[in-house]
Design a protein around this motif. Sequence first.
Motif, PDB file in Angstrom:
ATOM      1  N   GLU A 325       0.852  -1.197   0.000  1.00 22.90           N
ATOM      2  CA  GLU A 325       0.000   0.000   0.000  1.00 22.90           C
ATOM      3  C   GLU A 325       0.887   1.246   0.000  1.00 22.90           C
ATOM      4  OE1 GLU A 325      -3.474   2.256   2.584  1.00 22.90           O
ATOM      5  OE2 GLU A 325      -2.376   0.605   3.490  1.00 22.90           O
ATOM      6  N   ILE A 326       0.549   2.189  -0.872  1.00 20.54           N
ATOM      7  CA  ILE A 326       1.363   3.403  -0.999  1.00 20.54           C
ATOM      8  C   ILE A 326       0.562   4.604  -0.525  1.00 20.54           C
ATOM      9  CG2 ILE A 326       2.433   4.973  -2.674  1.00 20.54           C
ATOM     10  CD1 ILE A 326       3.190   2.511  -4.320  1.00 20.54           C
ATOM     11  N   HIS A 327       1.165   5.391   0.351  1.00 20.09           N
ATOM     12  CA  HIS A 327       0.557   6.659   0.772  1.00 20.09           C
ATOM     13  C   HIS A 327       1.246   7.771  -0.006  1.00 20.09           C
ATOM     14  CE1 HIS A 327      -1.394   4.645   4.193  1.00 20.09           C
ATOM     15  NE2 HIS A 327      -0.292   3.915   4.220  1.00 20.09           N
ATOM     16  N   GLU A 328       0.483   8.448  -0.829  1.00 23.08           N
ATOM     17  CA  GLU A 328       1.106   9.449  -1.700  1.00 23.08           C
ATOM     18  C   GLU A 328       0.981  10.850  -1.103  1.00 23.08           C
ATOM     19  OE1 GLU A 328       1.730   9.959  -6.327  1.00 23.08           O
ATOM     20  OE2 GLU A 328      -0.374  10.230  -5.822  1.00 23.08           O
ATOM     21  N   MET A 329       2.072  11.586  -1.165  1.00 26.98           N
ATOM     22  CA  MET A 329       2.065  12.998  -0.787  1.00 26.98           C
ATOM     23  C   MET A 329       2.578  13.793  -1.977  1.00 26.98           C
ATOM     24  SD  MET A 329       3.616  12.616   3.038  1.00 26.98           S
ATOM     25  CE  MET A 329       2.768  11.522   4.204  1.00 26.98           C
ATOM     26  N   VAL A 330       1.698  14.639  -2.509  1.00 25.73           N
ATOM     27  CA  VAL A 330       2.062  15.437  -3.681  1.00 25.73           C
ATOM     28  C   VAL A 330       2.378  16.853  -3.207  1.00 25.73           C
ATOM     29  CG1 VAL A 330       1.336  16.257  -5.952  1.00 25.73           C
ATOM     30  CG2 VAL A 330       0.496  14.052  -5.086  1.00 25.73           C
ATOM     31  N   PHE A 331       3.594  17.293  -3.497  1.00 27.37           N
ATOM     32  CA  PHE A 331       4.011  18.648  -3.117  1.00 27.37           C
ATOM     33  C   PHE A 331       3.684  19.592  -4.262  1.00 27.37           C
ATOM     34  CE2 PHE A 331       6.545  15.648  -0.702  1.00 27.37           C
ATOM     35  CZ  PHE A 331       6.331  16.109   0.590  1.00 27.37           C
ATOM     36  N   GLN A 332       2.998  20.674  -3.909  1.00 29.51           N
ATOM     37  CA  GLN A 332       2.458  21.580  -4.929  1.00 29.51           C
ATOM     38  C   GLN A 332       2.748  23.033  -4.559  1.00 29.51           C
ATOM     39  OE1 GLN A 332      -1.243  20.035  -3.609  1.00 29.51           O
ATOM     40  NE2 GLN A 332      -1.804  19.269  -5.634  1.00 29.51           N
ATOM     41  N   GLY A 333       2.547  23.906  -5.538  1.00 30.78           N
ATOM     42  CA  GLY A 333       2.588  25.341  -5.271  1.00 30.78           C
ATOM     43  C   GLY A 333       3.909  25.976  -5.649  1.00 30.78           C
ATOM     44  N   GLY A 334       4.187  27.133  -5.038  1.00 32.59           N
ATOM     45  CA  GLY A 334       5.392  27.889  -5.355  1.00 32.59           C
ATOM     46  C   GLY A 334       5.233  28.667  -6.643  1.00 32.59           C
ATOM     47  N   ALA A 335       6.245  29.464  -6.961  1.00 31.36           N
ATOM     48  CA  ALA A 335       6.223  30.223  -8.207  1.00 31.36           C
ATOM     49  C   ALA A 335       6.245  29.253  -9.383  1.00 31.36           C
ATOM     50  CB  ALA A 335       7.436  31.148  -8.266  1.00 31.36           C
ATOM     51  N   MET A 336       5.529  29.564 -10.418  1.00 33.01           N
ATOM     52  CA  MET A 336       5.501  28.778 -11.658  1.00 33.01           C
ATOM     53  C   MET A 336       5.045  27.346 -11.428  1.00 33.01           C
ATOM     54  SD  MET A 336       9.129  30.200 -13.153  1.00 33.01           S
ATOM     55  CE  MET A 336       9.968  30.037 -11.591  1.00 33.01           C
ATOM     56  N   GLY A 337       4.328  27.118 -10.323  1.00 30.84           N
ATOM     57  CA  GLY A 337       3.919  25.756  -9.994  1.00 30.84           C
ATOM     58  C   GLY A 337       2.553  25.391 -10.541  1.00 30.84           C
ATOM     59  N   GLY A 338       1.814  26.384 -11.031  1.00 27.25           N
ATOM     60  CA  GLY A 338       0.513  26.101 -11.623  1.00 27.25           C
ATOM     61  C   GLY A 338      -0.608  25.872 -10.625  1.00 27.25           C
ATOM     62  N   LEU A 339      -0.334  26.038  -9.328  1.00 30.89           N
ATOM     63  CA  LEU A 339      -1.393  25.832  -8.328  1.00 30.89           C
ATOM     64  C   LEU A 339      -2.225  27.108  -8.214  1.00 30.89           C
ATOM     65  CD1 LEU A 339      -2.409  23.762  -6.092  1.00 30.89           C
ATOM     66  CD2 LEU A 339      -1.088  25.152  -4.495  1.00 30.89           C
ATOM     67  N   MET A 357      -0.635  35.307   3.680  1.00 35.35           N
ATOM     68  CA  MET A 357      -0.263  34.768   4.997  1.00 35.35           C
ATOM     69  C   MET A 357       1.197  34.309   5.018  1.00 35.35           C
ATOM     70  SD  MET A 357      -3.659  32.516   5.923  1.00 35.35           S
ATOM     71  CE  MET A 357      -3.595  31.507   4.447  1.00 35.35           C
ATOM     72  N   GLY A 358       1.913  34.565   3.924  1.00 42.24           N
ATOM     73  CA  GLY A 358       3.318  34.144   3.863  1.00 42.24           C
ATOM     74  C   GLY A 358       3.478  32.680   3.491  1.00 42.24           C
ATOM     75  N   LEU A 359       2.393  32.061   3.020  1.00 46.10           N
ATOM     76  CA  LEU A 359       2.443  30.637   2.671  1.00 46.10           C
ATOM     77  C   LEU A 359       2.305  30.491   1.162  1.00 46.10           C
ATOM     78  CD1 LEU A 359       0.026  29.413   5.487  1.00 46.10           C
ATOM     79  CD2 LEU A 359       2.518  29.368   5.501  1.00 46.10           C
ATOM     80  N   VAL A 360       2.927  29.470   0.612  1.00 47.62           N
ATOM     81  CA  VAL A 360       2.886  29.357  -0.852  1.00 47.62           C
ATOM     82  C   VAL A 360       2.966  27.908  -1.345  1.00 47.62           C
ATOM     83  CG1 VAL A 360       5.370  29.695  -1.201  1.00 47.62           C
ATOM     84  CG2 VAL A 360       3.775  30.498  -2.954  1.00 47.62           C
ATOM     85  N   TRP A 361       3.087  26.940  -0.402  1.00 50.68           N
ATOM     86  CA  TRP A 361       3.186  25.535  -0.803  1.00 50.68           C
ATOM     87  C   TRP A 361       2.015  24.755  -0.232  1.00 50.68           C
ATOM     88  CZ3 TRP A 361       7.040  25.004  -4.230  1.00 50.68           C
ATOM     89  CH2 TRP A 361       8.094  25.927  -4.183  1.00 50.68           C
ATOM     90  N   ALA A 362       1.700  23.637  -0.865  1.00 50.61           N
ATOM     91  CA  ALA A 362       0.611  22.789  -0.398  1.00 50.61           C
ATOM     92  C   ALA A 362       1.010  21.324  -0.565  1.00 50.61           C
ATOM     93  CB  ALA A 362      -0.659  23.077  -1.194  1.00 50.61           C
ATOM     94  N   VAL A 363       0.344  20.465   0.190  1.00 54.11           N
ATOM     95  CA  VAL A 363       0.539  19.022   0.063  1.00 54.11           C
ATOM     96  C   VAL A 363      -0.835  18.394  -0.127  1.00 54.11           C
ATOM     97  CG1 VAL A 363       1.477  16.938   1.125  1.00 54.11           C
ATOM     98  CG2 VAL A 363       2.519  19.151   1.638  1.00 54.11           C
ATOM     99  N   ASN A 364      -1.000  17.627  -1.194  1.00 52.09           N
ATOM    100  CA  ASN A 364      -2.288  16.998  -1.514  1.00 52.09           C
ATOM    101  C   ASN A 364      -3.434  18.004  -1.467  1.00 52.09           C
ATOM    102  OD1 ASN A 364      -0.888  14.623  -1.750  1.00 52.09           O
ATOM    103  ND2 ASN A 364      -1.608  13.741   0.169  1.00 52.09           N
ATOM    104  N   GLY A 365      -3.196  19.193  -2.015  1.00 51.11           N
ATOM    105  CA  GLY A 365      -4.261  20.188  -2.110  1.00 51.11           C
ATOM    106  C   GLY A 365      -4.523  20.961  -0.830  1.00 51.11           C
ATOM    107  N   LYS A 366      -3.722  20.715   0.206  1.00 49.02           N
ATOM    108  CA  LYS A 366      -3.931  21.409   1.476  1.00 49.02           C
ATOM    109  C   LYS A 366      -2.700  22.218   1.848  1.00 49.02           C
ATOM    110  CE  LYS A 366      -7.185  18.580   4.024  1.00 49.02           C
ATOM    111  NZ  LYS A 366      -7.385  17.628   5.099  1.00 49.02           N
TER     112      LYS A 366
END
Length: 470
Positions: A325-339, A357-366
């Motif tokens: 079983e695989i638990h996936e964590m997708v790192f998203q966001g940042g400049a030019m990240g398309g989020l 809020m000084g935040l710019v990254w997300a994991v699995n949409g959160k």
Amino acid sequence: MDRRQFLIGGSALVASTALPRLPAEAMESRRLTAKPATVAFFGPEEPATPVWAYDGAVPGPVLRAKQGESLKATLENGLADPTTIHWHGLRTPNAMDGVPFLTQPPVLPGEDFLYDIPLQDAGTFWYHPHVNSAEQVGRGLSGALVVEEKDPPRVDRDLVWQIDDWRLQEDGNLAPFGGFHDKAHGGRLGNVATINGKVGESLRVRAGERIRLRLVNSANARTFGLSFGDLDPWLMARDGHPVEPRRMGTGLVVLPPGGRSDLIIDLNGKPADKIKVVDSYYSRSVYTLAEIHYSDESPLRRAPLPTPNPFPANPVALPDPKITEIHEMVFQGGAMGGLRSADYKGTEMGLREIAQMGLVWAVNGKVLPPMEEGDLGDPMLDMKLGRTYRLRWRNDTAFDHPIHMHGHSFHLLSRNGKNLERPVILDTVLIQPDQYVDVAFVADNPGDWALHCHILEHAAAGMMGFLRVS
Ligand SMILES: [Cu+2]
């Protein structure tokens, strides 16, 4: 006085050939005081740089202890800000892990805290604050930690190169911290690289020597990719854990932020030779990081030494291969990240709003909340003590991310679905844009464990969460 003048005419000292057994260091029990200091990176003629340092030195002292013993270190906070120490790579009891609010209250100015850690694993580790890490580590708070094997591999010298970079202004001050551009891009890349706090390190060696070189990358954001001329080092360990010895040839020794590599280098050149150590990780900025100078002395030994034996393995549990079983964590966001948008505490928000809020990254949409008092958020994954877990970390952004897990070392199984030819055990794995890696480990250390990008500006902008083992 040159004592050689007393040698009988025509004689030379007999070259020694046996590798010495280096004296064991006494167990560490010491105080480490975090406080402001100044350093002169370019010598006394140039403006000095105010830093924050352990015991007044940048980097902090190299701590040496022995596998099977305990590291006892009292952190004394002489800063105007709260701080802690995280022992990067050590599989510590949870209460010793140094993550504020998650594993301990921050150590307030004027207070102290005793870290008492049984040392399960030998290898090369390091220590640094986990409070406002981007600024505290960036201002100079870090040091190397060497845990010696019970029967250390024989070498002539055992050296540490703690590699760092600094963003210096012309007036000698460090450039201001906290810029949003660094958070959303590749982090705080510096303009001056140092080894053990020195610009332009020049290592003196003697022909025929065998050295163990422990490389530690304590930079906030810079990955180093080092080549050693024709020295052809042996790669012996990564992140403290032994690998099957292999020649690096012309390949780069890649050190992501937080990463370590142990090399054995046989100095098979001639007296007076010079070698350049070049960092070429970023093809647009290739530069000489250090030089290795052979002395004029006659070679220490005449015949080359045999292939070094592998270092003894650390007691890291083997993951159960039947667990698929695989638990996936997708790192998203940042400049030019398309989020465009992500969930923040149950509300879908646009990236612009999140950035306020000084935040710019997300994991699995959160978007993960900043891990502050009373605002830790939920664990990214709840794990059962003693079970094997397989995680897939996918980089869906435009930047590198060295992902670091606390409390455990993991087996890196594959990159982009391709199994590794040579297995490695790591605590920090570099994942490039559009790459994914599969890692596996036995969740055998109970507690809440931080999981974050070791580009410290990324961690500060939402790339830090935690795993729960219970
Ligand atoms: Cu990152």
